[in-house]
Design an enzyme around this catalytic site. Structure first.
Site, PDB file in Angstrom:
ATOM      1  CE  LYS A  73      65.335  49.386  97.884  1.00  0.00           C
ATOM      2  NZ  LYS A  73      66.392  48.378  97.746  1.00  0.00           N
ATOM      3  CD  GLN A 117      66.560  44.882  98.898  1.00  0.00           C
ATOM      4  OE1 GLN A 117      65.896  45.687  98.246  1.00  0.00           O
ATOM      5  NE2 GLN A 117      67.560  45.264  99.674  1.00  0.00           N
ATOM      6  CG  ASP A 169      70.017  48.892  93.115  1.00  0.00           C
ATOM      7  OD1 ASP A 169      69.662  49.897  93.760  1.00  0.00           O
ATOM      8  OD2 ASP A 169      69.653  47.731  93.385  1.00  0.00           O
TER       9      ASP A 169
END
Ligand code: NDP
Length: 284
Positions: free
Chosen positions: A52, A96, A119
């Site tokens: 990422k 994460q 997200d």
């Protein structure tokens, strides 16, 4: 013989567009920024976070990594998220998952400002997706849709089957397909006659988390097969939820693993971060 939809190629085109738009924002003095939080030392999470960060650098975003020890307390993590919610240079926040067992994932997701929730895991963003009124699309399902669009595959009225009902993949995947007028069936571990249902699918999405779970006898001749799974086979080799070797000759289109949905997910994260930067700077 199926046509292979390359996530590498489709994601490269998406990233190219993002890079252009990022340059335009920079010309206005706006530098999109993503904060990536990683707690503990899970090796898979470390790989995802590195990818990422690399993707951010590739499109011209600023990325900030917050690597916290496995013994980080809930309060410390929530404190960091509050700080990032208020930090002007940061447009998107990603924590994460999975988190170490002592941390409350739900509370962490809820703490991220919905405007920075790139997200699209926050309940208010999930609700927005349900009613078709959203800023951010969930990255993996949006990546799958982008792959369909790249081949002009119209799913209107088609029989689409999603195997998996997780909040991150299966459920939002079904919703995005429904928004595009497909007739959608969601299957899970309690589904009866999974093979019968799957073998009637015009479009089959596998998000199960089991190596080579979808075999040729579960796939209709000419079906479009999209493989979300990231697993290791018995030899430790990366593989999807679809038994590519046996399914590929039967499908009309298929996505590979690796090089399929994975790179798309990251490209969609970049797209959401760009959108967050625009929204936070009143650019529509
Ligand atoms: P989850 O484990 O959260 O969900 C798996 C789903 O599969 C569940 O709904 C489960 O049913 C269902 N399932 C499990 N076994 C069976 C079975 N025998 N028959 C039918 N359904 C079954 O996984 P995720 O949704 O998070 O991820 C799925 C896969 O996608 C994983 O391999 C993951 O690594 C990968 N992934 C890939 C991404 C990418 O960028 N390419 C991003 C995110 C995930 P039930 O609900 O009944 O338990």
């Amino acid at each position: 013989m199926a046509k292979i939809i390359s996530g590498k190629e489709v994601s490269a085109a998406v990233r190219e567009q993002i890079r252009k738009e990022c340059d335009e924002l920079k010309a206005k003095g706006i530098a999109p920024g993503l904060a990536v939080i990683i707690v503990g030392d899970d090796p898979a999470s470390r790989v995802y976070v590195n990818n990422k960060k690399k993707a951010c650098a590739d499109v011209g975003f600023v990325s900030e990594e917050y690597a916290l020890g496995a013994d980080t307390t809930q309060e410390e993590l929530l404190g960091l998220i509050r700080e990032l919610n208020n930090k002007k240079e940061i447009n998107g926040i990603l924590c994460q998952l999975p988190l170490p067992a002592h941390l409350d994932e739900k509370a962490v997701i809820n703490a991220i400002s919905p405007l920075k929730d790139v997200d699209a895991f926050h309940p208010s963003n999930v609700g927005g997706i349900m009613i078709g009124d959203y800023n951010f699309l969930p990255c993996t399902p949006a990546g799958v849709m982008e792959m369909l669009h790249s081949e002009n595959i119209d799913i209107t009225g088609k029989n689409c089957v999603v195997i998996g009902r997780s909040n991150i993949v299966g459920k939002p995947m079904a919703m995005l397909m429904l928004h595009e007028n497909a007739t959608v069936t969601i299957c899970h571990s309690r589904t009866q006659d999974l093979k019968g249902i799957c073998s009637k699918a015009d479009v089959l999405v596998a998000a199960v988390g089991r190596p080579k779970f979808v075999t040729a006898d579960m796939v209709k001749e000419g079906a479009v097969v999209l493989d979300v799974g990231i697993n290791r086979d018995e030899n430790g080799k990366l593989c999807g939820d679809v038994d590519f070797e046996s399914v590929e000759p039967k499908a009309s289109y298929i996505t590979p693993v690796p090089g399929g949905v994975g790179p798309m997910t990251i490209a969609m994260l970049m797209k959401n971060t760009l959108k967050a930067a625009k929204i936070q700077n009143d650019i529509r």
